[in-house]
Each structure stands twice: as C-alpha cells, then as structure tokens.
Design an enzyme around this catalytic site. Structure first.
Site, PDB file in Angstrom:
ATOM      1  N   SER A 171       4.308   7.626   2.760  1.00 53.97           N
ATOM      2  CA  SER A 171       3.148   8.526   2.681  1.00 53.97           C
ATOM      3  C   SER A 171       1.917   7.861   3.282  1.00 53.97           C
ATOM      4  CB  SER A 171       2.876   8.936   1.233  1.00 53.97           C
ATOM      5  OG  SER A 171       2.573   7.807   0.427  1.00 53.97           O
ATOM      6  N   HIS A 181       0.803  -1.217   0.000  1.00 52.61           N
ATOM      7  CA  HIS A 181       0.000   0.000   0.000  1.00 52.61           C
ATOM      8  C   HIS A 181       0.838   1.271   0.000  1.00 52.61           C
ATOM      9  CE1 HIS A 181      -4.181  -1.531   0.482  1.00 52.61           C
ATOM     10  NE2 HIS A 181      -3.505  -2.632   0.784  1.00 52.61           N
ATOM     11  N   HIS A 188      -1.801 -13.576  -0.078  1.00 52.18           N
ATOM     12  CA  HIS A 188      -3.148 -13.954   0.363  1.00 52.18           C
ATOM     13  C   HIS A 188      -3.138 -15.299   1.083  1.00 52.18           C
ATOM     14  CE1 HIS A 188      -5.350 -11.182  -2.774  1.00 52.18           C
ATOM     15  NE2 HIS A 188      -4.617 -10.517  -1.896  1.00 52.18           N
ATOM     16  N   GLU A 238      -4.084   8.387   3.284  1.00 50.19           N
ATOM     17  CA  GLU A 238      -4.220   7.165   2.488  1.00 50.19           C
ATOM     18  C   GLU A 238      -4.828   6.041   3.328  1.00 50.19           C
ATOM     19  OE1 GLU A 238      -0.536   6.109   0.433  1.00 50.19           O
ATOM     20  OE2 GLU A 238      -0.038   8.240   0.322  1.00 50.19           O
ATOM     21  N   THR A 295      -3.274 -23.325   6.673  1.00 47.90           N
ATOM     22  CA  THR A 295      -2.115 -22.722   7.353  1.00 47.90           C
ATOM     23  C   THR A 295      -2.305 -21.206   7.402  1.00 47.90           C
ATOM     24  OG1 THR A 295      -0.925 -22.687   5.230  1.00 47.90           O
ATOM     25  CG2 THR A 295      -0.506 -24.565   6.697  1.00 47.90           C
ATOM     26  N   ASP A 301       3.017 -19.520   2.761  1.00 49.62           N
ATOM     27  CA  ASP A 301       3.464 -20.703   2.039  1.00 49.62           C
ATOM     28  C   ASP A 301       2.709 -20.839   0.722  1.00 49.62           C
ATOM     29  OD1 ASP A 301       0.940 -21.627   2.721  1.00 49.62           O
ATOM     30  OD2 ASP A 301       1.650 -22.981   4.289  1.00 49.62           O
TER      31      ASP A 301
END
Length: 331
Positions: A82, A72, A198, A94, A251, A256
């Site tokens: 920032s 981000h 993710h 932000e 997990t 992983d």
C-alpha cells in the site's frame, strides 16, 4: 509378527497424518511459503536480486530505501505494498505523509517490476518485490541473508489515514515503541535489533534540530554535537536544501553493530536512539548487540521475518498490480 507389523503401520500412518497437518497449519498461518514462484516464475527471485545489485552499484542509497520500505509498508496493518500507491483525487498516498518523510527511490521498484513483467507478466506482486528487494538490500549493506516467504498479493488502498496508529515516531516514548511492535509479534530484543537499521543511511536535519536549538540536549556527546551543528547550522533548516547527518560516521554504508556502541556513547541522533540505550527494558540487549554482531543479526533476521509476514493478502485476496504505484483498473 503380523500384529506388530499392523501396529507399526498404524503408528506410522498417524505420524504421517500429523506431520502433514503440521505442515499445512504452518503454511496457513500467514498463507506464505518459501519459493512461492518456483513454478509460475522460476527466475523471479534471481531477477529481483540481479536488479537490486545493479541499482545498488549505480545508486548506493537505494539499499537504505529497500530496507526502510519494509518498515513503512509491513508495519502498517498489512504487508501489501500500500506504501507504493500514488495519491488520487480521493486518497492521500502513504508516501506523502510526515511519517514517510525522506522515503525515496520508489521509481527503482518500478524498474524491478518491469524486468519481472518481461519474464512473467502479471505473476509477481509488488508486495513481494518490496519485501525481497529489502532482503537483498540488507545483504548489499553487509547484513545477513534472511530466507523470506513469498506469495503476497497487492492491496488496493492507501492507509495514510491510519498510518500514525501503527508507525511510532522517533520522538515517541520507548513504551509506545515497544507496544507498537509487540502488536505485530516482535519482542523486545527484536525491536532493539530492528532499530539497528539506524546503522545505515542518514537523518535529515529537520528531524533532529530540536536536540540542538535553542539549546543543545545535554545528554549528547560534546564531540558529536560539534559535528551535528556543522551539518545542521540552522535552527529552521531550508526545506529546499538536502541537509542531513549520517547515522553512523564510522561505517555509514554498512549494516553492523557499530550503531549500538555509538548510542551507548551518547552519539545517537534521534530521541529514540537515546532511549534505546538508557531504558532498563532495552539497554541489556543494546549492550549484548554492541559486543556481538552475530547476536544482533540473529534477532534482526527474526524480527524482519515477523514483520514481513504481518497480515499479508494471499490466495484470491487483493490483486497483482500491473504497475506498483497504481491499483489495477476494474472493468
């Protein structure tokens, strides 16, 4: 004999000059170097690592935050912290935009900053703290250690007004996602590896209910749908309730390659996860990473390196903030 010696000396001198030029050009590409604080604050990286591990032991979800901060901040025009600036009367932070939904634990970056200020006042930038805490957070999650350069300086302005031009949304097409990262210098396998983040953390129900209501997305694994509906029982989630689904049920606290096996089995929570596993440009890399964690880590490390070297402020640019959430006052 003397002629040969002179020729050898001349050739050696030319090679030495070329070597120095190459070294200088390598450093000037981004203006960053490894171990930038070696002389000005020798303990800087050790302090950051120590603080990250202490905070991780107390609050496990901090590691997800450290990692997400890199995307981000560094993904929006410049890697200059920032992201950490609070809103002012004139500018929106932000942190408060829709694309930053779910970002948290910023106060712990201030904890790290305070520890560094006690050791070396006014030396270590918040931009470097953000990047190095992300690196050490990756290790805490079982990911690879990535040698990252330092020497960034802090920006003075929020980029909330242009943020959506740089950060792809989870509902964007794969073409848009690949293009946004390509503009930074990250190739297709690098994008596939970055989305492997993710593997850890969670997705808030508000970001995925459109795949469950009014009708269930038919591409989702039926068994996984049952779990998602249990975690997100309302078509319009209560904004005050913290409702979420773990990105990886197997997990959830480990970075992983299980993520890639999940999305190939149609267990990805977000549209972008499904697209990654089905798009002909990305699917081959998804399959490789599902089979080989070292392959995933190799491309993940490369992509993080490129991302953290995105257009940093160096030298006399920017400033070294005293507090990470506010720009220094100008006298």
């Amino acid at each position: 004999m003397a002629t040969k010696a002179l020729l050898f000396f001349a050739l050696f001198s030319l090679l030495a000059i070329a070597s120095v030029a190459d070294t200088e050009s390598t450093e000037s590409d981004s203006g960053l170097v490894l171990n930038f604080y070696r002389d000005s604050c020798p303990q800087a990286e050790d302090i950051i690592k120590e603080q990250v591990m202490l905070l991780y032991k107390r609050h496990k979800n901090t590691a997800f935050s450290w990692l997400r901060n890199i995307f981000h901040d560094c993904g929006v025009e410049s890697c200059d912290a920032s992201l950490l600036l609070d809103s002012t009367r004139r500018t929106l932070s932000e942190k408060e935009t829709d694309r930053s939904f779910g970002l948290r634990n910023f106060r712990y970056l201030e904890t790290i900053k305070e520890a560094l200020e006690r050791e070396c006042p006014g030396v270590v930038s918040c931009a470097d703290i953000l990047v190095l805490s992300g690196r050490d957070g990756i290790v805490a999650l079982g990911g690879p250690y990535i040698p990252l350069k330092t020497g960034r300086r802090d920006g003075r302005k929020s980029r909330a007004d242009i943020l959506e031009q740089y950060l792809p949304d989870h509902n964007e097409s794969m073409t848009v996602v690949l293009e946004r990262f390509k503009n930074i210098g990250i190739d297709t396998p690098g994008v596939v590896a970055l989305l492997g983040s993710h593997s850890v953390g969670r997705t808030h129900c508000v970001k995925l209910v459109h795949r469950l209501y009014p009708e269930v997305d038919p591409v989702l694994d039926p068994g996984h749908v049952e779990h998602m509906l249990h975690k997100c029982p309302d078509a319009i989630p209560d904004p005050k309730a913290v409702q979420y689904v773990r990105n990886d049920r197997g997990t959830p606290m480990k970075l992983d390659n299980n993520y890639y096996r999940n999305i190939l089995d149609n267990k990805g929570l977000l549209i972008v996860d499904h697209q990654l596993a089905t798009d002909k440009r990305t699917k081959p890399y998804v399959k490789k990473m599902a089979k080989n964690q070292d392959y995933f880590f190799k491309h993940f490390g490369r992509a993080i390196t490129v991302l953290t070297e995105n257009n940093p402020l160096t030298g006399n640019e920017g400033e070294i903030r005293k507090q990470c959430n506010v720009a220094n006052k100008r006298h």
